[in-house]
Design a protein around this motif. Structure first.
Motif, PDB file in Angstrom:
ATOM      1  N   ASN A   2      32.850  45.951  53.400  1.00 18.15           N
ATOM      2  CA  ASN A   2      32.121  44.712  53.147  1.00 18.15           C
ATOM      3  C   ASN A   2      33.040  43.747  52.387  1.00 18.15           C
ATOM      4  OD1 ASN A   2      30.279  42.774  52.520  1.00 18.15           O
ATOM      5  ND2 ASN A   2      28.997  44.062  51.226  1.00 18.15           N
ATOM      6  N   ILE A   3      33.489  42.668  53.075  1.00 22.08           N
ATOM      7  CA  ILE A   3      34.429  41.707  52.489  1.00 22.08           C
ATOM      8  C   ILE A   3      33.706  40.384  52.272  1.00 22.08           C
ATOM      9  CG2 ILE A   3      36.644  40.522  52.759  1.00 22.08           C
ATOM     10  CD1 ILE A   3      37.113  43.433  52.990  1.00 22.08           C
ATOM     11  N   ALA A   4      33.803  39.829  51.075  1.00 23.18           N
ATOM     12  CA  ALA A   4      33.236  38.516  50.784  1.00 23.18           C
ATOM     13  C   ALA A   4      34.369  37.526  50.549  1.00 23.18           C
ATOM     14  CB  ALA A   4      32.337  38.573  49.560  1.00 23.18           C
ATOM     15  N   VAL A   5      34.255  36.348  51.182  1.00 21.20           N
ATOM     16  CA  VAL A   5      35.150  35.225  50.908  1.00 21.20           C
ATOM     17  C   VAL A   5      34.324  34.216  50.122  1.00 21.20           C
ATOM     18  CG1 VAL A   5      36.553  33.383  51.911  1.00 21.20           C
ATOM     19  CG2 VAL A   5      36.504  35.648  52.997  1.00 21.20           C
ATOM     20  N   VAL A   6      34.770  33.910  48.913  1.00 26.23           N
ATOM     21  CA  VAL A   6      33.984  33.059  48.011  1.00 26.23           C
ATOM     22  C   VAL A   6      33.975  31.623  48.540  1.00 26.23           C
ATOM     23  CG1 VAL A   6      33.728  32.192  45.658  1.00 26.23           C
ATOM     24  CG2 VAL A   6      34.549  34.536  46.049  1.00 26.23           C
ATOM     25  N   THR A  30      30.479  33.266  51.449  1.00 25.19           N
ATOM     26  CA  THR A  30      29.260  33.208  50.651  1.00 25.19           C
ATOM     27  C   THR A  30      29.508  32.698  49.241  1.00 25.19           C
ATOM     28  OG1 THR A  30      27.369  34.511  49.857  1.00 25.19           O
ATOM     29  CG2 THR A  30      29.500  35.629  49.906  1.00 25.19           C
ATOM     30  N   ALA A  31      28.483  32.061  48.689  1.00 29.76           N
ATOM     31  CA  ALA A  31      28.458  31.709  47.263  1.00 29.76           C
ATOM     32  C   ALA A  31      27.341  32.470  46.566  1.00 29.76           C
ATOM     33  CB  ALA A  31      28.255  30.207  47.092  1.00 29.76           C
ATOM     34  N   ASP A  32      26.688  33.381  47.294  1.00 24.37           N
ATOM     35  CA  ASP A  32      25.552  34.128  46.745  1.00 24.37           C
ATOM     36  C   ASP A  32      26.039  35.224  45.796  1.00 24.37           C
ATOM     37  OD1 ASP A  32      22.534  34.867  47.037  1.00 24.37           O
ATOM     38  OD2 ASP A  32      23.627  36.753  47.290  1.00 24.37           O
ATOM     39  N   ARG A  38      28.004  42.840  45.692  1.00 24.31           N
ATOM     40  CA  ARG A  38      27.903  44.018  46.566  1.00 24.31           C
ATOM     41  C   ARG A  38      29.154  44.263  47.397  1.00 24.31           C
ATOM     42  NH1 ARG A  38      22.608  42.145  47.736  1.00 24.31           N
ATOM     43  NH2 ARG A  38      23.417  41.305  49.683  1.00 24.31           N
ATOM     44  N   ALA A  39      30.015  43.255  47.536  1.00 25.20           N
ATOM     45  CA  ALA A  39      31.181  43.375  48.417  1.00 25.20           C
ATOM     46  C   ALA A  39      32.161  44.425  47.890  1.00 25.20           C
ATOM     47  CB  ALA A  39      31.875  42.022  48.549  1.00 25.20           C
ATOM     48  N   ASN A  40      32.846  45.091  48.831  1.00 24.10           N
ATOM     49  CA  ASN A  40      33.897  46.053  48.451  1.00 24.10           C
ATOM     50  C   ASN A  40      35.171  45.338  48.014  1.00 24.10           C
ATOM     51  OD1 ASN A  40      32.624  47.439  51.283  1.00 24.10           O
ATOM     52  ND2 ASN A  40      32.507  48.612  49.384  1.00 24.10           N
ATOM     53  N   LYS A  41      35.443  44.185  48.641  1.00 25.57           N
ATOM     54  CA  LYS A  41      36.636  43.398  48.328  1.00 25.57           C
ATOM     55  C   LYS A  41      36.239  41.927  48.343  1.00 25.57           C
ATOM     56  CE  LYS A  41      39.848  46.782  48.673  1.00 25.57           C
ATOM     57  NZ  LYS A  41      39.831  47.625  49.807  1.00 25.57           N
ATOM     58  N   ILE A  42      36.922  41.134  47.504  1.00 31.03           N
ATOM     59  CA  ILE A  42      36.642  39.700  47.386  1.00 31.03           C
ATOM     60  C   ILE A  42      37.923  38.924  47.664  1.00 31.03           C
ATOM     61  CG2 ILE A  42      35.845  37.855  45.841  1.00 31.03           C
ATOM     62  CD1 ILE A  42      33.748  39.998  46.030  1.00 31.03           C
ATOM     63  N   LEU A  43      37.821  37.876  48.492  1.00 29.12           N
ATOM     64  CA  LEU A  43      38.916  36.922  48.659  1.00 29.12           C
ATOM     65  C   LEU A  43      38.469  35.574  48.113  1.00 29.12           C
ATOM     66  CD1 LEU A  43      39.507  39.100  51.066  1.00 29.12           C
ATOM     67  CD2 LEU A  43      41.223  37.409  51.640  1.00 29.12           C
ATOM     68  N   PHE A  44      39.380  34.906  47.423  1.00 26.15           N
ATOM     69  CA  PHE A  44      39.089  33.662  46.699  1.00 26.15           C
ATOM     70  C   PHE A  44      40.157  32.630  47.066  1.00 26.15           C
ATOM     71  CE2 PHE A  44      39.188  31.538  42.321  1.00 26.15           C
ATOM     72  CZ  PHE A  44      37.998  30.835  42.494  1.00 26.15           C
ATOM     73  N   LEU A  66      32.477  35.387  38.487  1.00 26.60           N
ATOM     74  CA  LEU A  66      33.767  35.910  38.960  1.00 26.60           C
ATOM     75  C   LEU A  66      34.508  36.740  37.910  1.00 26.60           C
ATOM     76  CD1 LEU A  66      35.069  32.933  41.150  1.00 26.60           C
ATOM     77  CD2 LEU A  66      33.754  34.941  41.853  1.00 26.60           C
ATOM     78  N   PRO A  67      34.569  36.327  36.634  1.00 28.67           N
ATOM     79  CA  PRO A  67      35.298  37.148  35.659  1.00 28.67           C
ATOM     80  C   PRO A  67      34.680  38.538  35.423  1.00 28.67           C
ATOM     81  CG  PRO A  67      35.059  34.908  34.843  1.00 28.67           C
ATOM     82  CD  PRO A  67      34.179  35.028  36.062  1.00 28.67           C
ATOM     83  N   THR A  68      33.421  38.735  35.833  1.00 31.19           N
ATOM     84  CA  THR A  68      32.758  40.027  35.594  1.00 31.19           C
ATOM     85  C   THR A  68      32.970  41.024  36.726  1.00 31.19           C
ATOM     86  OG1 THR A  68      30.647  39.453  36.669  1.00 31.19           O
ATOM     87  CG2 THR A  68      30.922  38.799  34.352  1.00 31.19           C
ATOM     88  N   LEU A  69      33.591  40.600  37.827  1.00 27.96           N
ATOM     89  CA  LEU A  69      33.722  41.473  38.993  1.00 27.96           C
ATOM     90  C   LEU A  69      34.707  42.604  38.716  1.00 27.96           C
ATOM     91  CD1 LEU A  69      33.786  38.725  41.770  1.00 27.96           C
ATOM     92  CD2 LEU A  69      31.843  40.159  41.066  1.00 27.96           C
ATOM     93  N   THR A  70      34.451  43.753  39.327  1.00 27.63           N
ATOM     94  CA  THR A  70      35.307  44.928  39.099  1.00 27.63           C
ATOM     95  C   THR A  70      35.958  45.451  40.383  1.00 27.63           C
ATOM     96  OG1 THR A  70      33.379  46.370  39.293  1.00 27.63           O
ATOM     97  CG2 THR A  70      33.998  45.664  37.068  1.00 27.63           C
ATOM     98  N   GLN A  71      35.570  44.928  41.535  1.00 25.67           N
ATOM     99  CA  GLN A  71      36.194  45.372  42.788  1.00 25.67           C
ATOM    100  C   GLN A  71      37.506  44.603  43.024  1.00 25.67           C
ATOM    101  OE1 GLN A  71      33.653  43.161  42.321  1.00 25.67           O
ATOM    102  NE2 GLN A  71      32.504  43.047  44.236  1.00 25.67           N
ATOM    103  N   PRO A  72      38.370  45.103  43.924  1.00 22.70           N
ATOM    104  CA  PRO A  72      39.615  44.386  44.196  1.00 22.70           C
ATOM    105  C   PRO A  72      39.339  42.938  44.626  1.00 22.70           C
ATOM    106  CG  PRO A  72      39.732  46.578  45.111  1.00 22.70           C
ATOM    107  CD  PRO A  72      38.313  46.382  44.648  1.00 22.70           C
ATOM    108  N   PHE A  73      40.088  42.018  44.026  1.00 20.23           N
ATOM    109  CA  PHE A  73      39.850  40.582  44.152  1.00 20.23           C
ATOM    110  C   PHE A  73      41.198  39.928  44.432  1.00 20.23           C
ATOM    111  CE2 PHE A  73      39.686  36.340  42.430  1.00 20.23           C
ATOM    112  CZ  PHE A  73      38.360  35.920  42.423  1.00 20.23           C
TER     113      PHE A  73
END
Length: 196
Positions: A2-6, A30-32, A38-44, A66-73
């Protein structure tokens, strides 16, 4: 996966989505806050100007999330700069995730601003660059502002002095260049990020 692009209206999202599609990866733009959490990885990714980007992030509450996220970003271009403390671009307070101040390149006869075009990377200190050749493989830059070299630097480039081409702090990785416009080298970096 599950990949999210901010999505903060930050520019080059479509080319990032296409780059991921070429790797066989479907990502959600998404901006949700819940989708991002919930995403496994985040791209910004991002292009443009720091103050406008920070206004949009604050309006959506993403500056707190964003500063609270713990998954790879992975931040890309402006998405890297926004992770810092402060930018000289319009005297802008940033997300405060990494301890750098974003500075403007000084222009001179040999080095125009923006720094635009292909450049090599040196001083690799991360699995993000596995399979790449220091000082030989090229990536594509377009930027007038940069993060200085520091303990967070995981790759450097020169224009004319060394600057941070990539940074890391905990789960937060970021690159100043455009992975999605850097051909096979950029594709390899995206693959390495997805494999972290």
């Amino acid at each position: 996966m599950n990949i999210a692009v901010v999505d903060y209206k930050g520019g080059n999202v479509q080319s990032v989505l296409f780059a991921l599609e070429r790797l066989g990866v479907q990502a959600t733009l998404t901006a949700d806050a819940e989708e991002i959490r919930r995403a496994n990885k985040i791209l910004f990714p991002g292009e443009g100007e720091a103050a406008s980007a920070m206004r949009e992030l604050r309006a959506q509450g993403l500056d707190k999330l964003l500063p609270t996220l713990t998954q790879p970003f992975l931040g890309i271009c402006l998405g890297m700069q926004l992770l810092g403390q402060h930018s000289e671009e319009n005297d802008t307070e940033l997300l405060g995730i990494l301890p750098f101040t974003v500075k403007r390149f000084p222009a001179d006869a040999a080095h125009k601003v923006p720094h635009m075009g292909w450049n090599t990377l040196q001083e690799f200190r991360s699995p993000l660059f596995e399979g790449l050749r220091e000082g030989q493989d090229h990536v594509y830059f377009v930027h007038s502002y940069y993060a200085p070299v520091g303990e967070y630097t995981i790759a450097q480039a020169q224009y004319p002095a060394p600057f941070s081409a990539a940074v890391q702090h905990r789960n937060f990785y970021a690159v100043q260049f455009h992975t999605e416009k850097s051909g096979p080298v950029g594709t390899r970096i995206l693959e390495n990020f997805l494999n972290l």
